[in-house]
Design a protein around this motif. Structure first.
Motif, PDB file in Angstrom:
ATOM      1  N   ASP A   1       0.877  -1.187  -0.168  1.00 41.00           N
ATOM      2  CA  ASP A   1      -0.048   0.120  -0.044  1.00 41.00           C
ATOM      3  C   ASP A   1       0.891   1.407   0.190  1.00 41.00           C
ATOM      4  O   ASP A   1       1.980   1.189   0.323  1.00 41.00           O
ATOM      5  CB  ASP A   1      -0.956  -0.096   1.300  1.00 41.00           C
TER       6      ASP A   1
ATOM      7  N   ASP B   1      -3.283   2.380  -4.269  1.00 42.31           N
ATOM      8  CA  ASP B   1      -2.882   3.883  -4.171  1.00 42.31           C
ATOM      9  C   ASP B   1      -1.575   4.258  -4.495  1.00 42.31           C
ATOM     10  O   ASP B   1      -1.355   5.416  -4.570  1.00 42.31           O
ATOM     11  CB  ASP B   1      -3.405   4.175  -2.470  1.00 42.31           C
TER      12      ASP B   1
ATOM     13  N   ASP C   1      -3.845   8.981  -7.731  1.00 38.49           N
ATOM     14  CA  ASP C   1      -4.701   8.690  -6.555  1.00 38.49           C
ATOM     15  C   ASP C   1      -4.690   9.911  -5.666  1.00 38.49           C
ATOM     16  O   ASP C   1      -3.791  10.856  -5.547  1.00 38.49           O
ATOM     17  CB  ASP C   1      -4.023   7.500  -5.694  1.00 38.49           C
TER      18      ASP C   1
ATOM     19  N   GLY D   1      -2.313   9.007  -2.603  1.00 39.06           N
ATOM     20  CA  GLY D   1      -1.028   7.986  -2.670  1.00 39.06           C
ATOM     21  C   GLY D   1       0.223   8.624  -2.911  1.00 39.06           C
ATOM     22  O   GLY D   1       1.224   8.286  -2.460  1.00 39.06           O
TER      23      GLY D   1
ATOM     24  N   GLY E   1      -6.916   2.346  -2.156  1.00 33.38           N
ATOM     25  CA  GLY E   1      -7.114   2.809  -3.710  1.00 33.38           C
ATOM     26  C   GLY E   1      -7.939   3.829  -3.845  1.00 33.38           C
ATOM     27  O   GLY E   1      -9.196   3.615  -3.504  1.00 33.38           O
ATOM     28  N   TYR E   2      -7.634   4.921  -4.284  1.00 32.67           N
ATOM     29  CA  TYR E   2      -8.695   6.338  -3.983  1.00 32.67           C
ATOM     30  C   TYR E   2      -8.371   7.233  -5.389  1.00 32.67           C
ATOM     31  O   TYR E   2      -8.183   8.403  -5.204  1.00 32.67           O
ATOM     32  CB  TYR E   2      -8.198   6.887  -2.968  1.00 32.67           C
ATOM     33  N   ASN E   3      -8.312   6.477  -6.689  1.00 33.69           N
ATOM     34  CA  ASN E   3      -7.933   7.545  -7.897  1.00 33.69           C
ATOM     35  C   ASN E   3      -8.936   8.356  -8.096  1.00 33.69           C
ATOM     36  O   ASN E   3     -10.262   7.986  -7.804  1.00 33.69           O
ATOM     37  CB  ASN E   3      -7.549   6.375  -8.969  1.00 33.69           C
TER      38      ASN E   3
ATOM     39  N   THR F   1      -9.061   2.710 -10.144  1.00 35.58           N
ATOM     40  CA  THR F   1      -9.223   1.762  -8.917  1.00 35.58           C
ATOM     41  C   THR F   1      -9.552   0.583  -9.115  1.00 35.58           C
ATOM     42  O   THR F   1      -8.903  -0.313  -8.699  1.00 35.58           O
ATOM     43  CB  THR F   1      -9.751   2.782  -7.762  1.00 35.58           C
TER      44      THR F   1
END
Length: 293
Positions: A151, A227, A232, A235, A269-271, A277
């Motif tokens: 991560d 992320d 992201d 990220g 994962g927050y694209n 994502t």
């Protein structure tokens, strides 16, 4: 082979909240037809007490979280949030038992590596991997465990859980200047500068895996957060989809060479593009199936 999902569970969130509930349903739908996708089971309360401090759990189940604690968590506390966390942790535990039996376990959730033994933090109420390891130990598994955390954020809670456990090796490859501000001590921490792209990332990963190989793990948990992708929201790294695929390929090659059970958990994962994502997460599970199933 099967996978576990929390896609069937709703959570009450304020409008516009960045927590990506969409991805759990999206990944399950993207993988449907490849393997059975089962609703994750609820984690046994007994398993939680093997890992987390009793005072934290008892307060959580009776009073919930205070406003200050919810701010640290990054999510407003609610019964639906607690329920989902129980099933996400149950999915990782079920996947660990699958891995012991068949070599590979898949949870399309989990990776809540910011939860500490005595507190919630960073979208993490329970540390699902720590809970699964504690349950495996109770069931008699005594092998060496590698927690491979890729991560974009350091697995600070996981590091604390296992700091004094020589049978568990924690490896975190993450953004050095990213959340959490205060890093804990993993067995191996590799901090990367903002904007790290495919080649530099993969070179760092190669060196980290070489060090982990010397530990000779007999079971691996892989936090496969995406992320790390460019774009992201949280990220701060800059991998391409192809870079994420190459990352996963290297991990699965490493595990195959070891010949040990593997559990894959989803992680972050927050694209800004939700489709990326979902595509990246689904690609990880597809590659796990084609490489190891």
């Amino acid at each position: 082979m099967r996978a576990y999902s929390t896609a069937h569970l709703a959570v009450e969130l304020p409008e516009g909240h960045p927590f990506p509930l969409y991805k759990y349903r999206g990944v399950a739908e993207a993988l449907r037809g490849l393997l059975p996708i089962l609703p994750a089971p609820e984690v046994p309360r007994e398993a939680l007490y093997l890992a987390h401090e009793a005072a934290y759990l008892e307060r959580l189940f009776t009073e919930g979280l205070s406003r200050e604690e919810s701010l640290r968590l990054g999510l407003p506390f609610s019964p639906s949030l607690l329920r989902r966390a129980l099933f996400a942790a149950g999915g990782t535990l079920a996947a660990a038992l699958d891995a012991l039996e068949g070599g590979l376990g898949l949870n399309l959730s989990g990776g809540t590596h910011h939860a500490f033994p005595n507190r919630a933090e960073g979208y993490s109420l329970f540390n699902d991997v720590a809970v699964a390891v504690a349950w495996l130990r109770r069931e008699g598994f005594r092998g060496r465990v590698l927690v491979l955390d890729l991560d974009a954020h350091q697995g600070n809670g996981t590091a604390v859980f296992f700091q004094n456990d020589p049978s568990v090796y924690t490896l975190s490859l993450h953004g050095e200047r990213n959340y959490p501000l205060k890093k804990e001590r993993s067995d191996l921490d590799v901090g990367l500068p903002d904007g790290t792209g495919d080649e530099a990332y993969l070179l760092a990963l190669e060196g980290a895996l070489e060090q982990a190989w010397d530990f000779r793990p007999e079971f691996v948990f892989y936090n496969a957060g995406v992320d790390v992708l460019k774009g992201d929201r949280f990220g701060r790294l800059a991998l391409s989809l192809e870079g994420v695929r190459r990352r996963d390929e290297r991990v699965f090659r490493f595990v195959k060479a070891l010949g040990v059970p593997l559990v894959v958990v989803m992680g972050g994962g927050y694209n800004r593009d939700p489709r990326l994502t979902v595509e990246a997460h689904a690609g990880t599970y597809r590659l796990a199936l084609s490489s190891l199933a």
